[in-house]
Design a protein around this motif. Structure first.
Motif, PDB file in Angstrom:
ATOM      1  N   GLU A   1       0.828  -1.204   0.000  1.00 26.33           N
ATOM      2  CA  GLU A   1       0.000   0.000   0.000  1.00 26.33           C
ATOM      3  C   GLU A   1       0.869   1.262   0.000  1.00 26.33           C
ATOM      4  OE1 GLU A   1      -2.768  -0.246   3.218  1.00 26.33           O
ATOM      5  OE2 GLU A   1      -3.461  -2.260   2.637  1.00 26.33           O
ATOM      6  N   PRO A   2       0.676   2.153  -0.998  1.00 26.74           N
ATOM      7  CA  PRO A   2       1.541   3.338  -1.136  1.00 26.74           C
ATOM      8  C   PRO A   2       1.628   4.198   0.112  1.00 26.74           C
ATOM      9  CG  PRO A   2       0.251   3.021  -3.122  1.00 26.74           C
ATOM     10  CD  PRO A   2      -0.260   2.035  -2.133  1.00 26.74           C
ATOM     11  N   GLU A   3       0.500   4.398   0.826  1.00 26.48           N
ATOM     12  CA  GLU A   3       0.540   5.283   1.984  1.00 26.48           C
ATOM     13  C   GLU A   3       1.392   4.710   3.102  1.00 26.48           C
ATOM     14  OE1 GLU A   3      -3.367   2.927   2.207  1.00 26.48           O
ATOM     15  OE2 GLU A   3      -2.070   3.842   0.671  1.00 26.48           O
ATOM     16  N   LEU A   4       1.456   3.377   3.212  1.00 28.04           N
ATOM     17  CA  LEU A   4       2.332   2.754   4.197  1.00 28.04           C
ATOM     18  C   LEU A   4       3.780   2.704   3.710  1.00 28.04           C
ATOM     19  CD1 LEU A   4       0.079  -0.185   5.480  1.00 28.04           C
ATOM     20  CD2 LEU A   4       0.641   1.950   6.659  1.00 28.04           C
ATOM     21  N   LEU A   5       3.981   2.420   2.439  1.00 22.89           N
ATOM     22  CA  LEU A   5       5.335   2.404   1.882  1.00 22.89           C
ATOM     23  C   LEU A   5       6.052   3.730   2.116  1.00 22.89           C
ATOM     24  CD1 LEU A   5       4.607   0.544  -1.450  1.00 22.89           C
ATOM     25  CD2 LEU A   5       6.305  -0.194   0.227  1.00 22.89           C
ATOM     26  N   LYS A   6       5.337   4.827   1.979  1.00 19.22           N
ATOM     27  CA  LYS A   6       5.955   6.145   2.131  1.00 19.22           C
ATOM     28  C   LYS A   6       6.353   6.457   3.558  1.00 19.22           C
ATOM     29  CE  LYS A   6       3.935   8.419  -1.914  1.00 19.22           C
ATOM     30  NZ  LYS A   6       3.112   9.564  -2.397  1.00 19.22           N
ATOM     31  N   LYS A   7       5.894   5.644   4.511  1.00 20.43           N
ATOM     32  CA  LYS A   7       6.255   5.857   5.901  1.00 20.43           C
ATOM     33  C   LYS A   7       7.552   5.153   6.297  1.00 20.43           C
ATOM     34  CE  LYS A   7       1.533   6.502   7.651  1.00 20.43           C
ATOM     35  NZ  LYS A   7       0.497   5.984   8.584  1.00 20.43           N
ATOM     36  N   TRP A   8       7.930   4.113   5.522  1.00 22.04           N
ATOM     37  CA  TRP A   8       9.084   3.343   5.995  1.00 22.04           C
ATOM     38  C   TRP A   8      10.140   3.059   4.932  1.00 22.04           C
ATOM     39  CZ3 TRP A   8      10.556  -1.483   4.206  1.00 22.04           C
ATOM     40  CH2 TRP A   8       9.632  -2.176   3.416  1.00 22.04           C
ATOM     41  N   MET A   9       9.766   2.923   3.674  1.00 23.05           N
ATOM     42  CA  MET A   9      10.749   2.550   2.651  1.00 23.05           C
ATOM     43  C   MET A   9      11.503   3.786   2.168  1.00 23.05           C
ATOM     44  SD  MET A   9      10.339   0.334  -0.893  1.00 23.05           S
ATOM     45  CE  MET A   9       9.598  -1.112  -0.172  1.00 23.05           C
ATOM     46  N   LEU A  10      12.299   4.345   3.080  1.00 30.50           N
ATOM     47  CA  LEU A  10      12.956   5.627   2.802  1.00 30.50           C
ATOM     48  C   LEU A  10      14.451   5.498   2.567  1.00 30.50           C
ATOM     49  CD1 LEU A  10      11.198   7.741   5.589  1.00 30.50           C
ATOM     50  CD2 LEU A  10      10.336   7.101   3.327  1.00 30.50           C
ATOM     51  N   GLY A  11      15.038   4.365   2.938  1.00 36.06           N
ATOM     52  CA  GLY A  11      16.479   4.241   2.823  1.00 36.06           C
ATOM     53  C   GLY A  11      17.174   5.022   3.918  1.00 36.06           C
ATOM     54  N   PRO A  12      18.402   5.513   3.673  1.00 35.58           N
ATOM     55  CA  PRO A  12      19.157   6.254   4.700  1.00 35.58           C
ATOM     56  C   PRO A  12      18.450   7.546   5.092  1.00 35.58           C
ATOM     57  CG  PRO A  12      20.567   5.572   2.874  1.00 35.58           C
ATOM     58  CD  PRO A  12      19.159   5.342   2.423  1.00 35.58           C
ATOM     59  N   ASP A  13      18.824   8.076   6.264  1.00 39.25           N
ATOM     60  CA  ASP A  13      18.269   9.355   6.705  1.00 39.25           C
ATOM     61  C   ASP A  13      18.551  10.430   5.661  1.00 39.25           C
ATOM     62  OD1 ASP A  13      17.377   8.229   9.045  1.00 39.25           O
ATOM     63  OD2 ASP A  13      19.166   8.806  10.199  1.00 39.25           O
ATOM     64  N   GLY A  14      17.609  11.341   5.489  1.00 35.15           N
ATOM     65  CA  GLY A  14      17.768  12.428   4.527  1.00 35.15           C
ATOM     66  C   GLY A  14      17.124  12.148   3.184  1.00 35.15           C
ATOM     67  N   TRP A  15      16.406  11.040   3.069  1.00 36.67           N
ATOM     68  CA  TRP A  15      15.713  10.708   1.820  1.00 36.67           C
ATOM     69  C   TRP A  15      14.240  10.438   2.098  1.00 36.67           C
ATOM     70  CZ3 TRP A  15      17.883  10.320  -3.134  1.00 36.67           C
ATOM     71  CH2 TRP A  15      19.268  10.525  -3.191  1.00 36.67           C
ATOM     72  N   ARG A  16      13.420  10.617   1.059  1.00 32.85           N
ATOM     73  CA  ARG A  16      12.012  10.278   1.173  1.00 32.85           C
ATOM     74  C   ARG A  16      11.550   9.579  -0.090  1.00 32.85           C
ATOM     75  NH1 ARG A  16       7.652  13.847  -0.718  1.00 32.85           N
ATOM     76  NH2 ARG A  16       8.481  15.318  -2.261  1.00 32.85           N
ATOM     77  N   LEU A  17      10.538   8.754   0.060  1.00 30.86           N
ATOM     78  CA  LEU A  17       9.925   8.072  -1.075  1.00 30.86           C
ATOM     79  C   LEU A  17       8.854   9.002  -1.630  1.00 30.86           C
ATOM     80  CD1 LEU A  17       9.672   5.504  -2.805  1.00 30.86           C
ATOM     81  CD2 LEU A  17       8.092   4.600  -1.085  1.00 30.86           C
ATOM     82  N   ALA A  18       9.209   9.708  -2.691  1.00 32.43           N
ATOM     83  CA  ALA A  18       8.315  10.718  -3.239  1.00 32.43           C
ATOM     84  C   ALA A  18       7.216  10.119  -4.104  1.00 32.43           C
ATOM     85  CB  ALA A  18       9.124  11.734  -4.059  1.00 32.43           C
ATOM     86  N   VAL A  19       7.496   9.016  -4.773  1.00 27.90           N
ATOM     87  CA  VAL A  19       6.533   8.361  -5.658  1.00 27.90           C
ATOM     88  C   VAL A  19       6.429   6.899  -5.282  1.00 27.90           C
ATOM     89  CG1 VAL A  19       5.982   7.721  -8.046  1.00 27.90           C
ATOM     90  CG2 VAL A  19       7.047   9.940  -7.556  1.00 27.90           C
ATOM     91  N   ALA A  20       5.219   6.439  -5.048  1.00 21.99           N
ATOM     92  CA  ALA A  20       4.965   5.023  -4.777  1.00 21.99           C
ATOM     93  C   ALA A  20       3.674   4.640  -5.502  1.00 21.99           C
ATOM     94  CB  ALA A  20       4.850   4.754  -3.286  1.00 21.99           C
ATOM     95  N   GLU A  21       3.842   4.091  -6.682  1.00 22.25           N
ATOM     96  CA  GLU A  21       2.698   3.650  -7.481  1.00 22.25           C
ATOM     97  C   GLU A  21       2.762   2.128  -7.565  1.00 22.25           C
ATOM     98  OE1 GLU A  21       3.335   5.593 -11.185  1.00 22.25           O
ATOM     99  OE2 GLU A  21       2.895   7.608 -10.401  1.00 22.25           O
ATOM    100  N   VAL A  22       1.736   1.448  -7.073  1.00 23.59           N
ATOM    101  CA  VAL A  22       1.779  -0.006  -6.962  1.00 23.59           C
ATOM    102  C   VAL A  22       0.487  -0.632  -7.470  1.00 23.59           C
ATOM    103  CG1 VAL A  22       2.098  -1.967  -5.422  1.00 23.59           C
ATOM    104  CG2 VAL A  22       3.232   0.202  -4.897  1.00 23.59           C
ATOM    105  N   ASP A  23       0.619  -1.539  -8.411  1.00 17.83           N
ATOM    106  CA  ASP A  23      -0.473  -2.432  -8.801  1.00 17.83           C
ATOM    107  C   ASP A  23      -0.008  -3.839  -8.448  1.00 17.83           C
ATOM    108  OD1 ASP A  23      -2.359  -4.056  -9.892  1.00 17.83           O
ATOM    109  OD2 ASP A  23      -2.264  -3.240 -11.923  1.00 17.83           O
ATOM    110  N   PRO A  24      -0.470  -4.386  -7.298  1.00 20.25           N
ATOM    111  CA  PRO A  24       0.089  -5.649  -6.805  1.00 20.25           C
ATOM    112  C   PRO A  24      -0.425  -6.899  -7.528  1.00 20.25           C
ATOM    113  CG  PRO A  24      -1.614  -4.884  -5.326  1.00 20.25           C
ATOM    114  CD  PRO A  24      -1.444  -3.814  -6.366  1.00 20.25           C
ATOM    115  N   ALA A  25      -1.362  -6.742  -8.452  1.00 20.95           N
ATOM    116  CA  ALA A  25      -1.888  -7.905  -9.167  1.00 20.95           C
ATOM    117  C   ALA A  25      -0.837  -8.460 -10.119  1.00 20.95           C
ATOM    118  CB  ALA A  25      -3.145  -7.519  -9.946  1.00 20.95           C
ATOM    119  N   VAL A  26      -0.904  -9.759 -10.380  1.00 19.81           N
ATOM    120  CA  VAL A  26       0.019 -10.376 -11.327  1.00 19.81           C
ATOM    121  C   VAL A  26      -0.114  -9.688 -12.681  1.00 19.81           C
ATOM    122  CG1 VAL A  26       0.602 -12.489 -12.569  1.00 19.81           C
ATOM    123  CG2 VAL A  26       0.021 -12.589 -10.137  1.00 19.81           C
TER     124      VAL A  26
END
Length: 326
Positions: free
Chosen positions: A200-225
């Motif tokens: 889920e993009p809204e959750l991904l943007k809270k944690w998948m940030l990598g090192p400090d000083g970065w943010r996940l600006a775009v998270a577009e996900v279609d999880p279907a095969v």
């Protein structure tokens, strides 16, 4: 690693694997004779096993299949011959079709699993007997040595339990071979929530940030095969670096346990990797296992040298905090 020796003997027509474990014979027997535990390690990385039938009696039968990262299935059947609880069991091992019928033009072998006590725990000796040298050569060429070794080397975490195996160890990176790397991290939280946090993009943007000083600006996900995703990171607060991203396609999705995707660095001609995400819950904690397949050793080494493990640990630590507040 538990596996201490693997030997093929063309004269005796045998394949023998020996492994040592810090667990009792009874615990080892349990892992091999309870299908829900057996399927947690029987398939090698990238090819987990599912047992759909398991009758542990002389003349009984077990039926299973391994599912590859692109959804391909490889079927097998065991016909149990002798059972000596908790010391040994033997079975005929055959390749099968999707209906469980033995494939006649592929080798059937007799395998014996023997469990013995040692001063530090227990020992497994798995000997497989073939009818001809050609049959032995055929399964070795199909990857039996490598596949069996990697499969049995996964048994430690089943015997120990996930918390003892991984808790407090942070993100661990293991090089399995020239093109495969396995990354594991135990996080506190239920599997359903960890799955959602990867989808889920809204959750991904809270944690998948990598090192400090970065943010996940775009998270577009279609999880279907067949669906596609795109991530883009950018520096914030004056941090050094240029924005970059990854995109790819979902090849397999088995909620909430497994998702396989391709991963390509956006805007480059770098080859894609294959990312096989597996989730496993025990006692309220979820083990994240990410198996990455690189196109070659050089690409593998280049990516590992970027500090990938440290960046993933920072993200997984945020994931645990996100799960607490979710």
């Amino acid at each position: 690693m538990p596996v201490t020796d693997v030997t093929t003997d063309p004269e005796a027509l045998t394949f023998t694997l020996t492994a040592e474990f810090a667990a009792s014979v009874e615990r080892l027997w349990q892992a091999f004779t309870e299908p829900r535990q057996l399927e947690r390690f029987w398939g090698p990385p990238g090819y987990p096993a599912t047992f759909t039938e398991f009758d542990l009696t002389a003349g009984g039968r077990a039926r299973y299949h391994m599912t590859g990262p692109k959804g391909e299935e490889f079927h097998g059947v065991w016909e149990f011959l002798e059972i000596d609880d908790p010391r040994s069991f033997s079975a005929l091992d055959s390749f099968a079709d999707q209906d469980g019928a033995v494939v006649a033009d592929l080798p059937t072998s007799r395998m014996v699993f023997a469990f013995d006590e040692t001063p530090t725990g227990s020992r497994l000796v798995n000997t497989t007997y073939f009818e001809t040298a050609e049959a032995l050569e055929k399964v070795v060429a199909m990857g039996m040595v490598e596949g069996s070794t990697m499969a049995i080397n996964q048994l430690d975490r089943v015997l120990a339990g996930l918390r003892e195996y991984a808790a407090g160890k942070g993100t661990q990176t293991e090089i399995l071979d020239d093109t495969h790397v396995r990354i594991t991290r135990l996080v506190e939280g239920p599997i359903e929530l960890v799955w959602r946090a990867h989808q889920e993009p809204e959750l991904l943007k809270k944690w998948m940030l990598g090192p400090d000083g970065w943010r996940l600006a775009v998270a577009e996900v279609d999880p279907a095969v067949g669906g596609r995703y795109r991530y883009e990171w950018e520096p914030v607060g004056g941090a050094d670096g240029q924005a970059f991203g990854f995109d790819g396609e979902t090849l397999l999705s088995e909620a909430p346990h497994r998702a396989v995707t391709t991963e390509h660095m956006t805007g480059t001609d770098f080859p894609s990797t294959l990312n096989d995400l597996n989730l496993e819950e025990e006692d309220g904690a979820t083990l994240i296992t990410l198996l990455i397949e690189y196109p070659d050793k050089e690409t593998r080494d280049m990516v590992l040298a970027t500090g990938m493990t440290d960046g993933m640990e920072a993200s997984y630590a945020r994931l645990e905090r996100t799960l607490v507040s979710a």
